[in-house]
Design a protein around this motif. Structure first.
Motif, PDB file in Angstrom:
ATOM      1  N   ASP A  49      47.432  44.350  39.659  1.00  0.00           N
ATOM      2  CA  ASP A  49      48.316  45.256  40.384  1.00  0.00           C
ATOM      3  C   ASP A  49      47.657  45.685  41.694  1.00  0.00           C
ATOM      4  OD1 ASP A  49      50.097  45.120  38.270  1.00  0.00           O
ATOM      5  OD2 ASP A  49      49.275  46.904  37.290  1.00  0.00           O
ATOM      6  N   LYS A  50      48.465  46.137  42.634  1.00  0.00           N
ATOM      7  CA  LYS A  50      47.978  46.515  43.966  1.00  0.00           C
ATOM      8  C   LYS A  50      46.786  47.470  43.896  1.00  0.00           C
ATOM      9  CE  LYS A  50      49.409  48.898  48.200  1.00  0.00           C
ATOM     10  NZ  LYS A  50      50.497  49.627  48.901  1.00  0.00           N
ATOM     11  N   GLU A  51      46.854  48.480  43.039  1.00  0.00           N
ATOM     12  CA  GLU A  51      45.799  49.497  43.006  1.00  0.00           C
ATOM     13  C   GLU A  51      44.740  49.242  41.930  1.00  0.00           C
ATOM     14  OE1 GLU A  51      45.461  51.430  45.376  1.00  0.00           O
ATOM     15  OE2 GLU A  51      47.432  51.417  46.311  1.00  0.00           O
ATOM     16  N   THR A  52      44.821  48.110  41.246  1.00  0.00           N
ATOM     17  CA  THR A  52      43.784  47.744  40.275  1.00  0.00           C
ATOM     18  C   THR A  52      42.707  46.927  40.981  1.00  0.00           C
ATOM     19  OG1 THR A  52      45.361  47.743  38.450  1.00  0.00           O
ATOM     20  CG2 THR A  52      43.331  46.526  38.103  1.00  0.00           C
ATOM     21  N   THR A  53      41.459  47.219  40.667  1.00  0.00           N
ATOM     22  CA  THR A  53      40.340  46.514  41.285  1.00  0.00           C
ATOM     23  C   THR A  53      39.764  45.478  40.324  1.00  0.00           C
ATOM     24  OG1 THR A  53      38.822  48.219  40.484  1.00  0.00           O
ATOM     25  CG2 THR A  53      39.713  48.507  42.696  1.00  0.00           C
ATOM     26  N   GLY A  54      38.930  44.589  40.872  1.00  0.00           N
ATOM     27  CA  GLY A  54      38.150  43.729  40.001  1.00  0.00           C
ATOM     28  C   GLY A  54      38.363  42.240  40.150  1.00  0.00           C
ATOM     29  N   LEU A  55      37.936  41.510  39.118  1.00  0.00           N
ATOM     30  CA  LEU A  55      37.770  40.060  39.176  1.00  0.00           C
ATOM     31  C   LEU A  55      39.068  39.278  39.012  1.00  0.00           C
ATOM     32  CD1 LEU A  55      34.517  39.822  37.048  1.00  0.00           C
ATOM     33  CD2 LEU A  55      34.699  39.305  39.491  1.00  0.00           C
ATOM     34  N   MET A  56      39.218  38.282  39.871  1.00  0.00           N
ATOM     35  CA  MET A  56      40.316  37.322  39.777  1.00  0.00           C
ATOM     36  C   MET A  56      39.761  35.931  40.047  1.00  0.00           C
ATOM     37  SD  MET A  56      43.491  38.988  41.878  1.00  0.00           S
ATOM     38  CE  MET A  56      44.384  37.426  41.714  1.00  0.00           C
ATOM     39  N   VAL A  57      40.344  34.917  39.389  1.00  0.00           N
ATOM     40  CA  VAL A  57      39.989  33.534  39.677  1.00  0.00           C
ATOM     41  C   VAL A  57      41.130  32.889  40.449  1.00  0.00           C
ATOM     42  CG1 VAL A  57      40.854  32.708  37.426  1.00  0.00           C
ATOM     43  CG2 VAL A  57      39.257  31.296  38.745  1.00  0.00           C
ATOM     44  N   VAL A  58      40.769  32.076  41.443  1.00  0.00           N
ATOM     45  CA  VAL A  58      41.738  31.332  42.249  1.00  0.00           C
ATOM     46  C   VAL A  58      41.386  29.853  42.150  1.00  0.00           C
ATOM     47  CG1 VAL A  58      42.622  30.931  44.585  1.00  0.00           C
ATOM     48  CG2 VAL A  58      42.063  33.260  43.836  1.00  0.00           C
ATOM     49  N   ALA A  59      42.382  29.004  41.935  1.00  0.00           N
ATOM     50  CA  ALA A  59      42.180  27.552  41.883  1.00  0.00           C
ATOM     51  C   ALA A  59      42.272  26.979  43.294  1.00  0.00           C
ATOM     52  CB  ALA A  59      43.235  26.910  40.986  1.00  0.00           C
ATOM     53  N   LYS A  60      41.296  26.158  43.670  1.00  0.00           N
ATOM     54  CA  LYS A  60      41.301  25.561  45.001  1.00  0.00           C
ATOM     55  C   LYS A  60      41.913  24.170  45.015  1.00  0.00           C
ATOM     56  CE  LYS A  60      37.662  26.259  47.614  1.00  0.00           C
ATOM     57  NZ  LYS A  60      36.245  26.313  48.054  1.00  0.00           N
TER      58      LYS A  60
END
Length: 325
Positions: free
Chosen positions: A138-149
């Motif tokens: 969510d917009k105001e949630t912080t932290g780790l995300m993975v993105v596929a390249k």
């Protein structure tokens, strides 16, 4: 930046009698079944150099060839927006997202999003659906995300999310003093009267399971660690509100701010000043989509949550009372 894929594979005799699309999905398992079927329909996935119907059965021994130039999947602009990159290689990007940034463009947020930043940092993601974003915060949630390249990485990471092998752990500060951990197993769907919100929906909701345990109990709040089995929109926020422990600062699910009776002026100021849900994606673990190696990352809580915990600690030692006004 277009990417060309050229591959070929021999159909083993073990596949004799199976459909072309089924065999191709097995042989080119880096790509989703729907994409394989689309390539067959477009005539870029051939059997012995000829266009073949998806349902046609093969005998074994045929050569399947793929030659396709991936078109850009993302039409949004690349924008130079700073990213806090925790890890990066040719296949994946691990980001520590700050509060206040929307992940994907939508109504009211056409630019300035994480997707725009990813396109600038890694232009090759333009050929991957949603610029490689496979899950959201969510917009105001912080932290780790993975993105596929790459497309292959995206297919693999989506599969890990679907089979629940990807590990995601969060930390949050909830309103109320919990007595112990547990799990919430309640389906979540769109709120029947407010389309901007989600809610526990026993009839029309989708399965949602959240595990939580105590990190530290304060006078009127609890620092908790949460683990997701599923990934529904607003899942943690909805589930914690459902069991009467909404997150501090949550504008949609916590209701009107109530001050704990007897709490210090410092805590009152901290609670009034905390204008987002106190939620942070702290740990992420997954199998690397190219190597299969199990990898994990963990990041510290953001400054605002650390400051709130510091005030809660002080209030605890000052003997604040254990109920709300």
């Amino acid at each position: 930046m277009a990417e060309r894929i050229v591959k070929e594979a021999q159909v083993a005799l073990d596949f004799s009698g199976q459909r072309f699309d089924q065999i191709a999905t097995e042989l080119f398992s880096d790509y989703s079944r729907s994409r394989i079927q689309s390539w067959i329909k477009d005539g870029v996935l051939l059997v012995d150099g000829k266009q073949t119907k998806p349902k046609e059965k093969l005998f074994g021994g045929e050569k399947i060839t793929l030659s396709v130039e991936l078109e850009e999947q993302v039409v949004h602009d690349a924008q130079e927006i700073p990213l806090n990159i925790v890890y990066e290689d040719d296949d994946i990007l691990i980001i520590n997202k700050p509060a206040g940034i929307v992940v994907h463009p939508a109504a009211g947020h056409h630019d300035g999003t994480l997707l725009n930043a990813i396109l600038h940092h890694a232009p090759e993601t333009a050929t991957v659906p949603r610029a490689g974003i496979v899950h959201r915060l969510d917009k105001e949630t912080t932290g780790l995300m993975v993105v596929a390249k790459t497309l292959q990485a995206q297919t693999d990471l989506v599969a890990q999310l679907q089979d629940r092998s990807m590990g995601r752990e969060y930390e949050a500060i909830a309103i109320g003093a919990m007595t112990g951990g547990g799990a919430v197993d309640e389906p979540i769907g769109r709120h029947p009267h407010n389309r901007q919100k989600m809610a526990v929906e026993p009839v029309n909701g989708k399965e949602a399971i959240t595990h939580y345990r105590l990190v530290k109990r304060y006078n009127n709040h609890t620092h908790i660690r949460l683990k997701l089995e599923t990934g529904r929109t607003h899942q943690i926020r909805v589930h914690m509100a459902f069991i009467q422990y909404p997150l501090v600062g949550d504008p949609q699910y916590a209701g009107r701010l109530k001050m704990p009776k007897g709490c210090s002026p410092e805590l009152q100021d901290a609670l009034r000043g905390f204008r987002r849900q106190a939620l942070h994606a702290k740990k992420l673990e997954l199998a690397h989509p190219a190597t299969g190696q199990w990898m994990e990352w963990e990041v510290d809580l953001p400054e605002d949550m650390l400051e709130l915990i510091e005030v809660l600690e002080a209030d605890l030692h000052n003997g604040g009372e254990n109920h709300y006004m």
